[in-house]
Design a protein around this motif. Structure first.
Motif, PDB file in Angstrom:
ATOM      1  N   VAL A  75      27.541   4.836  28.919  1.00 41.99           N
ATOM      2  CA  VAL A  75      26.917   5.271  27.669  1.00 41.99           C
ATOM      3  C   VAL A  75      25.762   6.209  27.967  1.00 41.99           C
ATOM      4  N   ALA A  76      24.981   5.902  28.973  1.00 41.31           N
ATOM      5  CA  ALA A  76      23.835   6.746  29.314  1.00 41.31           C
ATOM      6  C   ALA A  76      24.273   8.035  29.996  1.00 41.31           C
ATOM      7  N   ASP A  77      25.397   8.017  30.693  1.00 38.93           N
ATOM      8  CA  ASP A  77      25.847   9.178  31.454  1.00 38.93           C
ATOM      9  C   ASP A  77      26.532  10.247  30.616  1.00 38.93           C
ATOM     10  N   ASN A  78      26.897   9.945  29.386  1.00 40.73           N
ATOM     11  CA  ASN A  78      27.692  10.916  28.642  1.00 40.73           C
ATOM     12  C   ASN A  78      26.887  12.106  28.126  1.00 40.73           C
ATOM     13  N   GLY A  79      25.568  12.043  28.133  1.00 42.17           N
ATOM     14  CA  GLY A  79      24.755  13.199  27.761  1.00 42.17           C
ATOM     15  C   GLY A  79      24.773  13.485  26.270  1.00 42.17           C
ATOM     16  N   TYR A  80      24.727  12.450  25.448  1.00 42.66           N
ATOM     17  CA  TYR A  80      24.790  12.601  24.001  1.00 42.66           C
ATOM     18  C   TYR A  80      23.610  13.409  23.467  1.00 42.66           C
ATOM     19  N   GLY A  81      22.421  13.153  23.984  1.00 49.22           N
ATOM     20  CA  GLY A  81      21.230  13.876  23.533  1.00 49.22           C
ATOM     21  C   GLY A  81      21.302  15.359  23.861  1.00 49.22           C
ATOM     22  N   MET A  82      21.864  15.688  25.023  1.00 47.95           N
ATOM     23  CA  MET A  82      22.013  17.090  25.402  1.00 47.95           C
ATOM     24  C   MET A  82      22.951  17.816  24.442  1.00 47.95           C
ATOM     25  N   LEU A  83      24.030  17.139  24.052  1.00 46.47           N
ATOM     26  CA  LEU A  83      24.980  17.726  23.101  1.00 46.47           C
ATOM     27  C   LEU A  83      24.309  17.955  21.747  1.00 46.47           C
ATOM     28  N   LEU A  84      23.493  16.993  21.302  1.00 49.91           N
ATOM     29  CA  LEU A  84      22.799  17.149  20.029  1.00 49.91           C
ATOM     30  C   LEU A  84      21.850  18.345  20.065  1.00 49.91           C
ATOM     31  N   ASN A  85      21.148  18.540  21.164  1.00 47.52           N
ATOM     32  CA  ASN A  85      20.246  19.684  21.290  1.00 47.52           C
ATOM     33  C   ASN A  85      21.003  21.003  21.219  1.00 47.52           C
ATOM     34  N   MET A  86      22.180  21.036  21.839  1.00 47.31           N
ATOM     35  CA  MET A  86      22.958  22.271  21.835  1.00 47.31           C
ATOM     36  C   MET A  86      23.558  22.561  20.465  1.00 47.31           C
ATOM     37  N   LEU A  87      23.908  21.501  19.735  1.00 50.36           N
ATOM     38  CA  LEU A  87      24.432  21.703  18.387  1.00 50.36           C
ATOM     39  C   LEU A  87      23.350  22.267  17.487  1.00 50.36           C
TER      40      LEU A  87
END
Length: 87
Positions: A75-87
């Motif tokens: 869950v921590a490795d998937n980079g969800y926050g990074m994807l949100l920033n790029m969106l």
């Protein structure tokens, strides 16, 4: 590959020249994983932005998900926050 290189590093004696060489190999593997993840997120966010007019994103508590569900580090490795920033 990262797992294998980290195992080799753990068997090396701290401070030796082979330890330093192996440490560089592990760092390169980490950098490669980071670049792969960033590239995937760039491509996915670009595709979503081009394809849809509106993108709704749910605010998830990733720390709680990793504790409660049996996903652990994935869950921590998937980079969800990074994807949100790029969106």
């Amino acid at each position: 590959r990262l797992n294998r290189e980290q195992r080799k590093l753990s068997r090396c004696k701290c401070g030796s020249s082979n330890y330093q060489k192996q440490k560089k190999k592990v760092a390169l593997c980490h950098e490669k994983v980071k670049n792969q993840r960033r590239d995937f997120h760039h491509k996915l966010s670009r595709k979503l932005a081009d394809e849809y007019d509106v993108v709704a994103v749910e605010d998830l508590n990733m720390k709680a998900m990793s504790r409660c569900l049996n996903f652990g580090k994935s869950v921590a490795d998937n980079g969800y926050g990074m994807l949100l920033n790029m969106l």
